[in-house]
Structure formats: C-alpha cells, structure tokens
Design an enzyme around this catalytic site. Structure first.
Site: not given
Length: 215
Positions: A109, A164, A196
């Site tokens: 991320s 995601d 995610h």
C-alpha cells in the site's frame, strides 16, 4: 567475505501499521535460498494524515484521499523526504558490506508506493522492488525523468488485487506504462477476488520472483 554474499530485504508497511507487526512475513520464505537473508521491518514516523481527518498515525507521507486512484493528488515533498529516509537505510547496509544489488525493497500500500519511488530514485541498482497494492506517488512525467540510470536496471514486481477498494486497481495499472518509458522491467500480476491485503498466493509469487533475481 560474508558481507558480500548476504542479502537484505527492507519491508515497508502500509498506512497506520508498524514494522514489528509485519515481522511474521519473513517466516514464509524458507529453504536454503533465504537462509542468509536479513529482514528489516522499519516503522514509519507518526504524523497527521489528511485523509483520516488529521489523525496522528504511523505514515510514511501524508495522503489527501482514500481510495487512492491514478488521479489522486501527489504529496511530492513528503514522498521525497520519505525516500531519503529509506535511502539512508539502504546506505547503512551497503556501508556494512552488502552489495546494493543484493538488497530487495518490498512494500504494501503506502509502503508499496514508497518502495517504488525509493528504488527508482536510488543511485545504484537494487536486487529488486516488490510492490503490493501500491501506486505511483510522484508526478508521472517528472518521476520518469528522475529515474537514475542504474535504477533502470532494478526489476519491479507489482502485485495488485482486482477488488482493491483502498488503492484502486487502476492506480496500480498506471505504473507499468510509466516504467516502460524508462525501460524498467516490470512484472505486473493481477489477482482476481483479492482486496486490499497480502495473500499467500502473492507471497508465493514474490518468493519465486526473488529466487529468480538472486545473482
């Protein structure tokens, strides 16, 4: 010399997370290929984050909005400051005797976005840069122009879930064309049904990729 053969992984966590919370990931990488690996899990400094209403939390740089899209505002100064801190970590390992091309950068991320920027702006070739659910955190054209000649030799692995909801898949998809303009090798893999997160399948992909990049 022991230092010459040693390999290092620097793993950068996501927004609000910590380095120690991710240390268990190292146990996934087994076998003789990883026996001499040193794993480093740094923690981001605490700072106020705009997308979370100014809350104080571990963050490599400020974020304006979530979900992150390909068009999201770029926090250039904060990213560059964070890149410099990662470069210091790499430099410390090099000073200790580890060849730069034996150092892998990996990140999830926000940590994935920082992994990309740090690897491409580093003055030496690294073993590889693996991005999980990340994005390009710097302006596209400007970013490409800043990629160093040696960094263009650093291979990139990009893993992104199609479902995601935090970092839009399109934000990840924007990276390979940019990297191609700089002749950077980027292996992009999409994972259907994955949100995610980091899955065992993605870690297995990383494991095989890292083995293929060991010199």
């Amino acid at each position: 010399m022991a230092g010459v053969s040693r390999r290092v992984v620097i793993w950068l966590h996501g927004l609000g997370d910590s380095g120690p919370a991710n240390e268990g990931l190292a146990s996934f990488f087994k076998g003789p290929s990883f026996a001499a690996f040193k794993w480093i899990f740094p923690s981001a400094p605490e700072q106020r984050v705009t997308c979370n209403y100014g809350a104080l939390m571990p963050s490599w740089f400020d974020l304006k909005e979530i979900p992150v899209t390909a068009e999201s505002p770029k926090m250039e100064l904060g990213v560059i400051n964070a890149v410099e801190s990662i470069h210091k970590m790499i430099d410390e390992e090099v000073a200790a005797g580890v060849s730069a091309d034996h150092i892998f950068l990996c990140g999830f991320s926000q940590g994935g976005a920082l992994t990309l920027a740090s690897a491409m702006l580093y003055p030496k070739r690294l073993a590889g840069a693996a991005v999980f659910s990340g994005w390009v955190p710097l302006d596209g054209a400007g970013f490409v122009s800043k990629i160093t000649p040696e960094a263009k030799k650093t291979p990139v692995l990009w893993l992104h879930g199609l479902n995601d909801q935090v970092v839009d898949f399109s934000a990840g998809q924007a990276a390979p064309p940019l990297l191609a303009r700089a002749n950077v090798e980027c292996d992009f893999k999409a994972f259907p049904g994955v949100g995610h997160t980091i899955t065992p399948e993605e870690l297995s992909t990383l494991e095989q990729w890292m083995k293929s990049k060991m010199q």
